[in-house]
Design an enzyme around this catalytic site. Structure first.
Site, PDB file in Angstrom:
ATOM      1  N   PRO A   9       0.740  -1.127  -0.017  1.00  0.00           N
ATOM      2  CA  PRO A   9       0.140   0.187   0.162  1.00  0.00           C
ATOM      3  C   PRO A   9       1.101   1.380   0.114  1.00  0.00           C
ATOM      4  CG  PRO A   9      -0.755  -1.600   1.697  1.00  0.00           C
ATOM      5  CD  PRO A   9       0.485  -1.962   0.959  1.00  0.00           C
ATOM      6  N   ASN A  10       0.326   2.464  -0.741  1.00  0.00           N
ATOM      7  CA  ASN A  10       0.984   3.528  -0.875  1.00  0.00           C
ATOM      8  C   ASN A  10       2.092   3.760  -1.394  1.00  0.00           C
ATOM      9  OD1 ASN A  10      -1.525   4.812   0.735  1.00  0.00           O
ATOM     10  ND2 ASN A  10      -0.478   3.714   2.393  1.00  0.00           N
ATOM     11  N   ARG A  17       4.977  11.235  -1.929  1.00  0.00           N
ATOM     12  CA  ARG A  17       4.757  10.528  -0.668  1.00  0.00           C
ATOM     13  C   ARG A  17       5.985  10.884   0.460  1.00  0.00           C
ATOM     14  NH1 ARG A  17       4.649   4.574   1.509  1.00  0.00           N
ATOM     15  NH2 ARG A  17       3.893   5.039   3.252  1.00  0.00           N
ATOM     16  N   TYR A  22      11.193   8.749   1.963  1.00  0.00           N
ATOM     17  CA  TYR A  22      11.206   7.825   0.962  1.00  0.00           C
ATOM     18  C   TYR A  22      11.786   7.997  -0.304  1.00  0.00           C
ATOM     19  CZ  TYR A  22       7.624   5.646   4.074  1.00  0.00           C
ATOM     20  OH  TYR A  22       7.073   5.276   5.217  1.00  0.00           O
ATOM     21  N   ASN A  73       8.539  -5.556  -0.970  1.00  0.00           N
ATOM     22  CA  ASN A  73       8.158  -4.322  -0.061  1.00  0.00           C
ATOM     23  C   ASN A  73       6.649  -4.143   0.424  1.00  0.00           C
ATOM     24  OD1 ASN A  73       7.991  -1.921   1.474  1.00  0.00           O
ATOM     25  ND2 ASN A  73       8.885  -0.600  -0.121  1.00  0.00           N
ATOM     26  N   ALA A  76       3.045  -0.781   4.999  1.00  0.00           N
ATOM     27  CA  ALA A  76       2.782  -0.891   6.249  1.00  0.00           C
ATOM     28  C   ALA A  76       2.270  -2.448   6.615  1.00  0.00           C
ATOM     29  CB  ALA A  76       1.512  -0.069   6.467  1.00  0.00           C
ATOM     30  N   GLU A  97      13.092  -9.394   1.944  1.00  0.00           N
ATOM     31  CA  GLU A  97      12.221  -8.094   2.374  1.00  0.00           C
ATOM     32  C   GLU A  97      12.830  -6.842   2.020  1.00  0.00           C
ATOM     33  OE1 GLU A  97      10.974  -8.634   6.486  1.00  0.00           O
ATOM     34  OE2 GLU A  97      10.570  -6.250   6.673  1.00  0.00           O
ATOM     35  N   HIS A  99      12.822  -2.341   2.261  1.00  0.00           N
ATOM     36  CA  HIS A  99      12.331  -1.146   2.706  1.00  0.00           C
ATOM     37  C   HIS A  99      13.209   0.160   2.114  1.00  0.00           C
ATOM     38  CE1 HIS A  99       9.381  -3.316   5.141  1.00  0.00           C
ATOM     39  NE2 HIS A  99      10.353  -4.044   5.525  1.00  0.00           N
ATOM     40  N   ARG A 106      12.816   3.785  13.258  1.00  0.00           N
ATOM     41  CA  ARG A 106      11.634   4.785  12.797  1.00  0.00           C
ATOM     42  C   ARG A 106      10.888   4.520  14.120  1.00  0.00           C
ATOM     43  NH1 ARG A 106       8.948   4.557   7.224  1.00  0.00           N
ATOM     44  NH2 ARG A 106       7.753   6.299   8.261  1.00  0.00           N
TER      45      ARG A 106
HETATM   46  C1  DQA Z   1       8.126   0.963   4.022  1.00  0.00           C
HETATM   47  C2  DQA Z   1       8.402   1.302   5.427  1.00  0.00           C
HETATM   48  C3  DQA Z   1       6.861   0.921   5.884  1.00  0.00           C
HETATM   49  O1  DQA Z   1       6.958   1.184   7.415  1.00  0.00           O
HETATM   50  C4  DQA Z   1       5.869   2.097   5.550  1.00  0.00           C
HETATM   51  O2  DQA Z   1       4.524   1.777   5.879  1.00  0.00           O
HETATM   52  C5  DQA Z   1       5.862   1.870   3.939  1.00  0.00           C
HETATM   53  C6  DQA Z   1       7.037   1.977   3.344  1.00  0.00           C
HETATM   54  C7  DQA Z   1       9.527   1.718   3.294  1.00  0.00           C
HETATM   55  O3  DQA Z   1       9.746   1.106   2.106  1.00  0.00           O
HETATM   56  O4  DQA Z   1      10.642   2.293   4.002  1.00  0.00           O
HETATM   57  O5  DQA Z   1       4.732   2.240   3.337  1.00  0.00           O
HETATM   58  O6  DQA Z   1       7.982  -0.353   3.740  1.00  0.00           O
END
Ligand code: DQA
Length: 147
Positions: A9-10, A17, A22, A73, A76, A97, A99, A106
């Site tokens: 998501p997002n 964003r 990011y 990735n 959330a 995994e 990020h 964080r």
């Molecule tokens: C994320 C880190 C997550 O905590 C966050 O919700 C994201 C992006 C990252 O790529 O740093 O949406 O996965």
């Protein structure tokens, strides 16, 4: 070799964003960078993004038999989704995994991943580079010990 890159998501909003967290690269730019890194490795990339937990679970379930590994990735959903964890347990596919941000530096609720212990490894904190590093590490691992 085929590798799926799954985005949660997002991440479709990357670029606009929270760029201080990011970075300014869009998801399309990251995809292009990953595809460019994959081509000399003779790796085919399947790219996917969804804002929906169930769609991510469906995408994980659909990996079986189609790809050799995945870069994920889960955004959330990393911190919340037992359903995603269960899908990864069911599929038993090697994955890394990834990020963009260093989730361990964080807020407390982001420092825990529900999928990290299932992963071959975790790459976090290198911005868009995290994806390339994850791909290269996964491909190296798959060559060393094919699934
Ligand atoms: C994320 C880190 C997550 O905590 C966050 O919700 C994201 C992006 C990252 O790529 O740093 O949406 O996965």
């Amino acid at each position: 070799m085929r590798i799926a890159v799954l985005n949660g998501p997002n991440l479709n909003l990357l670029g606009q964003r929270e760029p201080e967290l990011y970075g300014r690269a869009t998801l399309a730019e990251i995809e292009a960078m990953v595809r460019a890194a994959a081509s000399p490795l003779q790796v085919e990339i399947e790219w996917f993004q969804t804002n929906h937990e169930g769609a991510l679970v469906d995408a994980v379930q659909a990996l079986r038999g189609r790809v050799d590994g995945a870069v994920i990735n889960a955004a959330a959903l990393t911190h919340t989704s037992l359903a995603l964890r269960d899908a990864l347990l069911a599929v038993r596919l090697p994955f890394v995994e990834v990020h963009l941000s260093n989730i361990f530096a964080r807020e407390p609720e982001r420092r825990h991943s529900l999928i990290a212990d299932l992963a071959v490894g975790v790459v976090a904190g290198f911005g868009a580079e995290s994806y390339r590093l994850a791909l290269q590490a996964l491909v190296g691992r798959l060559h060393a010990s094919p699934a």
